[in-house]
Scaffold this active site. Structure first.
Site, PDB file in Angstrom:
ATOM      1  N   ASP A 196       2.363  -2.407   2.215  1.00  0.00           N
ATOM      2  CA  ASP A 196       3.587  -2.600   1.437  1.00  0.00           C
ATOM      3  C   ASP A 196       4.084  -4.040   1.614  1.00  0.00           C
ATOM      4  OD1 ASP A 196       5.706  -1.030  -0.028  1.00  0.00           O
ATOM      5  OD2 ASP A 196       6.951  -1.850   1.572  1.00  0.00           O
ATOM      6  N   GLU A 249     -11.374  -3.753  14.134  1.00  0.00           N
ATOM      7  CA  GLU A 249     -11.855  -3.061  15.343  1.00  0.00           C
ATOM      8  C   GLU A 249     -12.534  -1.746  14.953  1.00  0.00           C
ATOM      9  OE1 GLU A 249      -8.344  -2.411  17.743  1.00  0.00           O
ATOM     10  OE2 GLU A 249      -7.910  -4.562  17.859  1.00  0.00           O
TER      11      GLU A 249
HETATM   12  C1  GLC Z   1       7.178  -1.653  -2.240  1.00  0.00           C
HETATM   13  C2  GLC Z   1       7.032  -0.184  -2.574  1.00  0.00           C
HETATM   14  C3  GLC Z   1       8.360   0.320  -3.061  1.00  0.00           C
HETATM   15  C4  GLC Z   1       9.380   0.162  -1.965  1.00  0.00           C
HETATM   16  C5  GLC Z   1       9.436  -1.268  -1.474  1.00  0.00           C
HETATM   17  C6  GLC Z   1      10.146  -1.366  -0.160  1.00  0.00           C
HETATM   18  O1  GLC Z   1       7.436  -2.421  -3.349  1.00  0.00           O
HETATM   19  O2  GLC Z   1       6.000   0.006  -3.503  1.00  0.00           O
HETATM   20  O3  GLC Z   1       8.299   1.661  -3.485  1.00  0.00           O
HETATM   21  O4  GLC Z   1      10.637   0.556  -2.416  1.00  0.00           O
HETATM   22  O5  GLC Z   1       8.158  -1.823  -1.256  1.00  0.00           O
HETATM   23  O6  GLC Z   1       9.367  -0.783   0.861  1.00  0.00           O
END
Ligand code: GLC
Length: 545
Positions: A196, A249
């Site tokens: 993310d 790893e």
């Molecule tokens: C990314 C995710 C989204 C989330 C954001 C914060 O963009 O895809 O759904 O709200 O990060 O984690």
């Protein structure tokens, strides 16, 4: 790869939320049977313990499963069942922030002297007593990226909601703890992670203001040449390299990054200078394509051109943050009877263009966004409509739940059961295309070449000959006179029939070929004359020539 949004895929215990046993029970849909979709891997959006302010992207315990989804034992069972079907499993890894309910943050905010204080980004008030700098939260309605903590007299940084404090990746203990999270899941057998917002890890070390002209731009997608200090700082690459080293790893695992940096070079920099960061990066430009041949032509050219062996393109048209493409591309109802025609054309493009395809649950039956009444809105950023539950069959709960669904399932719309045995359904087109791709090296690894055609018709070849070279890093351009065994893909974006206008001489195209898959009425296996071919409105074909 097939993205499952676990809250919305299958509910096994009637609480209205999708869960892991529900996923396990529905794996046949994806793999293991002759009529499965046939995908290679699933990516699960976050399954960890979470107060669900950002629906799992606010994690309060990285090494547990949220009770809504089940238990660690359920996760192990799911991984085992998936692997038994040859399906790889990717989890979401959310390194930039945790929930404000995470015990680390509770410690951190308890006192300036607490040993977890520096695990998060704390700063003194600005000169006017307000936020320390001009950074803004990514969610439109939440304002500054800072919240004041009365008890300790400092502000904490949150790039998203105030319930998602940013971790301080410059702190070695915080980093080590987050590395151990990776190891925890890798040891349980997961095959990789979707990371993310990795571009958010690197921030200006002195928390300098964003330049005035970009301060108002909340979204990284609006970044071009100009830099924010709140993200994409060069130091972030070192943080990514260390994450990759942990994953290395464990042999054979993969990292896919949601690098929300619009500027292509700076986005691709997250592969690392020597392929030592992310294996795969989402192509934000691809899912922003409007429904026009020239837009897809440009996207195809981008996918086909990667500079070295460490980079590999990806493409997706839908995910849990954007409107579903069946909705974005829908024609006005009066324009045509088949509202799913464009979904079919898009499926052909998704599964024949170079790179790794990401499918979002429900697109294989043509699911559209579902409006959510104001009283039932959950998401702080308005994304509920693309997260409506999977429609397995008709009737209340749509086969997703026997309880009260957390988001509306819609009373009508496509279903898996309704499309299962219909040879002309969207589902069966996806099944055919996924299988075609799995069994055809040209589609997976082969070269790509644009073919001159009518402006509304996107035409390209997938070639046999440059697959090996591509694996070693050559640009996938192919050469005229490529040996036999090419695939010709044609897609008409016009809402009228079109002659293809193929420049057959330039590409030495034969007079005819065999249809392998088509979005329209013509059955697979028929001969297609290329000399006078007319494509219907919104029709696409994959032809062996
Ligand atoms: C990314 C995710 C989204 C989330 C954001 C914060 O963009 O895809 O759904 O709200 O990060 O984690």
């Amino acid at each position: 790869m097939y993205q499952i949004y676990p809250l919305s895929w299958a509910d096994s215990n009637r609480d209205g939320f999708g869960d892991l046993p529900g996923i396990t029970a529905h794996l046949d849909h994806l793999a293991g049977r002759p009529d499965s979709l046939g995908v290679d891997a699933i990516w699960l959006s976050p399954i960890y313990r979470s107060p669900m302010v950002d629906f799992g992207y606010d994690i309060s315990d990285h090494c547990s499963v949220d009770p809504r989804f089940g238990t660690l034992a359920d996760a192990d069972l799911l991984f085992g069942e998936a692997h038994g079907r040859g399906l790889r499993v990717l989890l979401d890894y959310v390194p930039n922030h945790t929930s404000d309910q995470h015990p680390w943050f509770a410690q951190s905010r308890s006192s300036r002297r607490n040993r977890y204080r520096d695990w998060y980004v704390w700063a003194d008030p600005g000169p006017d007593g307000g936020p320390p700098n001009n950074w803004l939260s990514a969610f439109e309605r939440t304002g500054p990226a800072w919240t004041y903590d009365q008890a300790t007299g400092q502000w904490y940084l949150h790039s998203f909601t105030s319930a998602q404090p940013d971790l301080n990746w410059r702190n070695p203990d915080a980093r080590a703890a987050m590395h151990d999270v990776l190891r925890f899941w890798l040891r349980r057998g997961v095959d990789g992670f979707r990371i993310d917002v990795p571009h958010r890890l690197g921030k200006h070390p002195e928390l300098a203001d964003n330049p005035a002209d970009v301060a108002a731009l909340r979204r990284c997608s609006q970044l071009d040449e100009r830099r924010h200090n709140s993200m994409d700082h060069p130091d972030g690459h070192d943080m990514m390299r260390r994450i990759r080293a942990v994953v290395d790893e464990f042999p054979g695992r993969v990292l896919v990054g949601e690098v929300g940096v619009h500027h292509p070079q700076r986005r691709l920099a997250y592969h690392g200078s020597d392929g030592d960061e992310l294996h795969l990066i989402f192509d934000f430009g691809f899912w922003r394509n409007p429904w026009r041949a020239d837009a897809f032509r440009a996207a195809g050219a981008r996918l086909a051109r990667w500079p070295d062996a460490h980079r590999w393109p990806t493409h997706a048209l839908s995910n849990h943050d954007i409107r579903r493409h069946a909705t974005r591309f829908a024609r006005a109802a009066e324009d045509g009877p088949d509202t799913l025609a464009r979904v079919r054309v898009a499926a052909i493009l998704l599964l024949t263009l170079p790179g790794t395809t990401f499918l979002y649950y429900g697109e294989e039956i043509g699911m559209t966004d579902l409006a959510v009444p104001a009283a039932h809105v959950h998401d702080p950023d308005g994304r509920d409509p693309c997260r409506s539950p999977m429609r397995w069959r008709s009737g209340p709960g749509a086969g997703f739940t026997e309880g009260q669904p957390w988001l509306p399932t819609g009373s009508e719309g496509p279903t898996v059961a309704g499309q299962d045995r219909d040879p002309g359904s969207v589902l069966n087109l996806y099944r055919r295309l996924v299988r075609l791709r799995a069994g055809d090296e040209r589609l997976r690894l082969g070269g790509y070449r644009l073919v001159d055609s009518d402006p509304d018709v996107y035409a390209f070849l997938r070639l046999a000959s440059v697959g090996a070279a591509a694996r070693q890093g050559a640009a996938v351009t192919g050469r005229a006179g490529d040996p036999a065994g090419r695939l010709l893909v044609l897609a008409n974006f016009a809402d009228q029939p079109r002659q293809t206008g193929l420049d057959r001489d330039a590409e030495s195209l034969p007079g005819q070929g065999v249809l392998l898959a088509g979005s329209g009425q013509r059955p697979a296996g028929v001969r297609i004359r290329l000399t006078d071919l007319v494509l219907c409105a919104d029709e696409a074909m994959v032809i062996e020539i």
